[in-house]
Design a protein around this motif. Structure first.
Motif, short mmCIF file in Angstrom:
data_model
loop_
_atom_site.label_atom_id
_atom_site.label_comp_id
_atom_site.label_asym_id
_atom_site.label_seq_id
_atom_site.Cartn_x
_atom_site.Cartn_y
_atom_site.Cartn_z
N LEU A 1 -32.20 -5.80 -50.19
CA LEU A 1 -31.87 -4.56 -50.31
C LEU A 1 -32.49 -4.08 -51.61
CD1 LEU A 1 -28.50 -3.05 -50.04
CD2 LEU A 1 -30.20 -2.43 -48.61
N LEU A 2 -32.96 -4.76 -52.62
CA LEU A 2 -33.52 -4.32 -53.86
C LEU A 2 -35.56 -4.95 -53.43
CD1 LEU A 2 -31.49 -6.01 -56.57
CD2 LEU A 2 -32.52 -3.63 -56.76
N ARG A 3 -35.23 -5.78 -52.29
CA ARG A 3 -36.70 -5.96 -52.04
C ARG A 3 -37.19 -5.21 -51.26
NH1 ARG A 3 -39.57 -10.49 -52.65
NH2 ARG A 3 -37.84 -11.86 -53.59
N ALA A 4 -36.71 -4.47 -50.58
CA ALA A 4 -36.84 -3.84 -49.52
C ALA A 4 -37.48 -2.21 -50.19
CB ALA A 4 -35.78 -3.05 -48.40
N GLU A 5 -36.39 -1.99 -51.39
CA GLU A 5 -36.94 -1.30 -52.27
C GLU A 5 -38.74 -1.30 -53.00
OE1 GLU A 5 -34.54 -0.16 -55.29
OE2 GLU A 5 -35.51 1.87 -55.89
N SER A 6 -38.38 -2.76 -53.74
CA SER A 6 -40.13 -3.17 -54.37
C SER A 6 -41.20 -3.11 -52.89
CB SER A 6 -39.46 -4.61 -54.99
OG SER A 6 -39.93 -5.78 -54.33
N LEU A 7 -40.83 -3.27 -52.13
CA LEU A 7 -41.94 -3.54 -51.17
C LEU A 7 -42.41 -1.86 -50.50
CD1 LEU A 7 -41.14 -6.07 -48.71
CD2 LEU A 7 -42.80 -6.12 -50.44
N ALA A 8 -41.82 -1.77 -50.53
CA ALA A 8 -41.36 -0.23 -49.90
C ALA A 8 -42.53 1.05 -51.54
CB ALA A 8 -40.45 0.64 -50.07
N LYS A 9 -42.27 0.89 -52.25
CA LYS A 9 -43.07 1.29 -53.08
C LYS A 9 -44.99 1.45 -52.89
CE LYS A 9 -40.06 1.69 -56.88
NZ LYS A 9 -39.04 0.39 -57.91
N LYS A 10 -44.96 -0.36 -52.26
CA LYS A 10 -47.08 -0.45 -52.25
C LYS A 10 -47.24 -0.17 -50.42
CE LYS A 10 -45.82 -3.66 -54.31
NZ LYS A 10 -46.72 -5.67 -54.67
N LEU B 1 -41.75 -13.33 -47.49
CA LEU B 1 -41.27 -13.23 -46.47
C LEU B 1 -39.97 -14.89 -46.31
CD1 LEU B 1 -40.10 -12.39 -42.90
CD2 LEU B 1 -42.07 -14.17 -43.02
N ASN B 2 -40.43 -15.31 -47.16
CA ASN B 2 -39.55 -17.01 -47.11
C ASN B 2 -38.87 -16.60 -48.07
OD1 ASN B 2 -41.03 -18.30 -45.01
ND2 ASN B 2 -43.10 -18.58 -45.86
N VAL B 3 -38.31 -15.60 -49.25
CA VAL B 3 -37.90 -16.24 -50.23
C VAL B 3 -36.79 -14.75 -50.15
CG1 VAL B 3 -37.49 -14.75 -52.23
CG2 VAL B 3 -39.34 -16.54 -52.05
N ALA B 4 -37.12 -13.59 -48.92
CA ALA B 4 -36.11 -13.46 -48.48
C ALA B 4 -34.94 -13.65 -46.61
CB ALA B 4 -36.38 -11.85 -47.88
N LEU B 5 -35.19 -14.74 -47.07
CA LEU B 5 -34.37 -15.10 -45.88
C LEU B 5 -34.19 -15.78 -46.61
CD1 LEU B 5 -37.39 -16.53 -42.94
CD2 LEU B 5 -35.39 -15.00 -42.59
N SER B 6 -34.15 -16.29 -47.34
CA SER B 6 -32.92 -17.10 -48.38
C SER B 6 -31.75 -16.68 -49.50
CB SER B 6 -33.14 -18.52 -48.68
OG SER B 6 -34.45 -17.69 -50.31
N GLU B 7 -32.18 -15.02 -49.51
CA GLU B 7 -31.76 -13.96 -50.36
C GLU B 7 -29.93 -13.02 -49.19
OE1 GLU B 7 -34.81 -12.56 -53.20
OE2 GLU B 7 -34.43 -11.67 -51.06
N GLY B 8 -29.11 -13.24 -50.21
CA GLY B 8 -27.91 -12.22 -49.89
C GLY B 8 -28.31 -10.88 -49.73
N ARG B 9 -27.29 -10.38 -48.90
CA ARG B 9 -27.91 -8.49 -48.66
C ARG B 9 -28.11 -7.80 -50.26
NH1 ARG B 9 -23.23 -6.32 -44.61
NH2 ARG B 9 -23.68 -8.00 -42.93
N ALA B 10 -27.58 -8.28 -51.02
CA ALA B 10 -28.17 -6.68 -52.04
C ALA B 10 -29.53 -7.73 -52.66
CB ALA B 10 -27.10 -7.37 -52.91
N GLU B 11 -29.70 -8.54 -53.15
CA GLU B 11 -31.14 -8.52 -53.18
C GLU B 11 -32.39 -8.47 -52.13
OE1 GLU B 11 -29.81 -12.72 -53.22
OE2 GLU B 11 -30.00 -13.43 -55.12
#
Lengths: 338, 377
Positions: free
Chosen positions: A245-254, A233-243
């Protein structure tokens, strides 16, 4: 530990032998429903004077789930084959989906037709009855209303409203309430040798569920997972849109971890809101207070509140079969940014 | 625990108790056999919580003790050993038992005997002695009629009643009823009545093979268990809770036709017909005709299948009363004829829609009632 009022009421009923034929204990997972049910079963089967004594053979057998006349029944995983598969393993986490099937009720009824083997009573503890299939619950009504002599039934469920009204009305209901964090903290330190700082955190995170706190204390995996979720969560807060989206994809796998992830995030935003409103003493994530304070400053109350609601909505979507990746993408993109 | 015993004794003991082992249970210890030293003998016990079988075998005990070992592993291993002396020693710390026989060695991992359920013993309950052969015959002539489906638990049991000097066993499954009486050598003081699971009784019949002394039956005080005590074996069974239907009302009191036939002839005719009955809901028809100017009385047994064909079989019979046509389930007929152990059987019927009653000729200690099947014309 805890639930003194329920214990007092049950102890009175044991002492005076005025016992209902069926009990229903309700409360969140890990609050102590099954523990209380086991204690009650011990009180009924105990061979000692001060029931439950905890020291006599019946009490000890019940504590280890080895008593022939105290049966604990729980749902089975989907597509479980009763004739081929080995007995199902204990559930891995609170979110694992299981169902109590009609076959289990029929087997139970067959067992209840026989008199107890070595105890005074045949006691059945049906855990998480809210997971029963409807036909299983209906098949159980007859037994629940008029159990055979020698029979005592204890049901546990998250909430009485999740059961068929016909089930709940046939039981004496005890709604167990969450314990105070201080009580859990003390129990962890005194009975489970937890370090004070660790105990404080667990007590806050447990939301009043001693069983949860003890399991988290004995098995670090839960706390590790929670730390991982908060880092995400904390990393995502400092990220841009593209990153994101990638994070959402990897989280959705689990997908199995998602309910827990979202619940952790929900707790986090609750804390942010609490600090913003000047009530910092009641936060849960006490080990990360700096990050909480930082975010409470950085974001407006409105932002925190919208996010909290978005997290909650996402959790609901996931139970309604929404595509996990899409739901997470929406959530992550809507998180407040830099 | 340290002892030695003979391989054949142990193998036999294990085969007796193994029937009570629960293979799929939530309690792992129920898949094990209890081994315990007791008064210079080795006690073997197994239970599935519905029934418990205990058996004592001769052994040379060097050190007292007890453990439980997995029934399958122990049984299979002991059966593969030569008929020699087996030495057994338990390592209490690891709960591992070392077995040695001739040139074979094995270590079997077990579970602490404390985990094993306490098997009830013969208490102060009322005791009844009964001859093993009589009991076995009574069990064989009733248990087959008990229900196998569990929707009505009471019917999966056999009603066992002792009153004065009369013992009665009765079983029913909703389609048939079997009742058998016998006379006790010693009358009982108070009447006893209990519903015993048919499976447990079948087990009793199985182990009474070489029993010579009377079998002692005891029902425990709170009426939850029954115990059968043989010379070296004890079988304890949980009783079934509930009320057994009043079977005396099911037995018809009058009949129109009484047909006496030779058991083996009817048995063969039913067997032949059941080949065709298989595809027609197992229906076989019995046309009963009294003697007339054309010849003596006879029973015609027929079965018709739309697919494979039909058959007719005739047997001679002594018929008293009106001619009648009645249909039965072939399996029910075959099963009752199988256990009669009498050369002649009498069938009493009233009409094609009322139950058929089977009795033994010249004896009144056995009654079997079968509900007829519908005859579509």
């Amino acid at each position: 530990m805890g639930h003194e009022w329920a214990i007092r009421a049950l102890a009175r009923s044991v002492a005076t032998d005025r016992v209902a034929h069926a009990y229903l204990f309700t409360g969140p997972h890990g609050i102590g429903k099954t523990t209380l049910a086991r204690k009650l079963a011990q009180a009924w089967q105990c061979a000692g004077d001060n029931r439950p004594c905890g020291a006599c053979p019946p009490c000890q057998k019940i504590a280890r789930d080895r008593h022939p006349d105290v049966q604990i029944i729980e749902g089975v995983p989907p597509r479980y084959d009763f004739d081929k598969d080995p007995p199902p393993p204990p559930r891995a986490n609170d979110w694992e989906r299981r169902a109590l099937r009609i076959r289990q009720i029929r087997d139970l009824e067959r067992g209840l037709a026989r008199a107890p083997f070595e105890g005074r009573w045949k006691i059945v503890i049906l855990r998480r009855f809210e997971e029963s299939e409807e036909e299983a619950a209906n098949a159980f009504l007859k037994t629940l209303e008029e159990p055979p002599r020698h029979t005592r039934l204890i049901l546990t469920a998250r909430d009485a409203s999740l059961l068929l009204p016909t089930i709940a009305s046939r039981c004496q209901v005890f709604a167990l309430r969450p314990l105070a964090p201080a009580q859990i903290e003390r129990a962890l330190i005194e009975k489970y040798n937890a370090a004070p700082e660790h105990a404080r955190l667990l007590a806050r995170l447990s939301a009043g569920r001693l069983g949860w706190a003890v399991r988290a204390h004995e098995n670090r995996a839960r706390l590790d997972a929670r730390n991982r979720y908060l880092d995400e969560l904390n990393v995502a807060l400092s990220e841009g849109r593209a990153e994101r989206l990638l994070r959402a994809e990897s989280l959705a796998k689990k997908s199995d971890d998602l309910p827990e992830l979202l619940e952790t995030w929900l707790g986090w935003w609750r804390d942010v809101l609490l600090i913003q409103n000047g009530d910092g003493s009641r936060t849960t994530n006490v080990d990360r207070e700096d990050a909480l304070r930082d975010q409470a400053h950085r974001f407006t109350t409105e932002q925190a509140q919208t996010t909290l609601q978005a997290v909650r909505a996402t959790a609901r979507y996931l139970t309604q079969n929404v595509n996990a990746r899409l739901a997470l993408e929406v959530l992550l993109l809507n998180l407040p940014g830099k | 625990m340290k002892l030695s015993c003979m391989q054949d004794n142990l193998a036999k003991g294990l085969s007796i108790v193994s029937r009570a082992v629960a293979s799929r249970s939530t309690l792992p210890v129920l898949g094990n056999v209890l081994l315990a030293t007791e008064q210079g003998r080795l006690k073997l016990a197994a239970t599935n919580l519905e029934m418990a079988v205990t058996c004592w075998i001769g052994a040379k005990v060097e050190e007292e003790g007890a453990t439980t070992l997995p029934a399958r592993v122990l049984g299979d291993f002991v059966n593969s050993l030569p008929p020699d002396r087996i030495e057994m020693e338990l390592n209490v710390k690891t709960q591992t038992t070392h077995l040695k026989c001739a040139r074979y060695d094995a270590n079997i991992k077990g579970i602490d005997a404390q985990e094993f359920p306490i098997i009830p013993t013969l208490g102060d309950g009322k005791r009844i002695a009964i001859e093993p052969d009589a009991l076995r015959e009574m069990i064989e002539q009733t248990t087959f009629a008990a229900a196998t489906d569990e929707s009505r638990p009471v019917l999966t049991g056999v009603l066992v009643k002792f009153e004065k000097d009369k013992a009665t066993l009765a079983a029913a499954d909703g389609f048939r009823l079997s009742v058998r009486h016998t006379t006790l050598s010693e009358p009982v003081e108070q009447p006893i009545s209990a519903i015993i699971p048919a499976k447990a009784l079948q087990e009793v019949a199985r182990v009474t093979g070489d029993q010579e002394d009377p079998i002692v039956i005891a029902v425990t005080e709170n009426k939850s268990q029954v115990l059968f005590k043989l010379t070296n074996t004890e079988i304890v069974s949980q009783l079934i809770d509930g009320q057994f239907p009043d079977f005396t009302r099911i037995i018809p009191t009058s009949h129109q036709t009484r047909t006496t036939v030779t058991t083996s002839e009817l048995q063969n005719a039913v067997k032949a017909s059941s080949v065709f009955a298989r595809e027609a809901m197992n229906t076989v028809r019995l046309q009963i005709a009294p003697a007339n100017e054309m010849g003596g009385g006879k029973v015609t047994i027929t079965a018709t299948s739309a697919e494979s064909g039909d058959n007719v079989g005739d047997i001679d019979a002594t018929v008293d009363g009106e001619p009648v046509e009645i249909a039965f389930n072939a399996r029910y007929l075959a099963e009752v004829l199988n256990i009669l152990r009498a050369p002649q059987v009498a069938l009493e019927t009233a009409s094609s829609a009322s139950p058929g009653v089977f009795r033994l000729v010249g004896r009144d200690d056995f009654v079997h009632v079968i509900m007829p099947m519908h005859i579509g014309k």
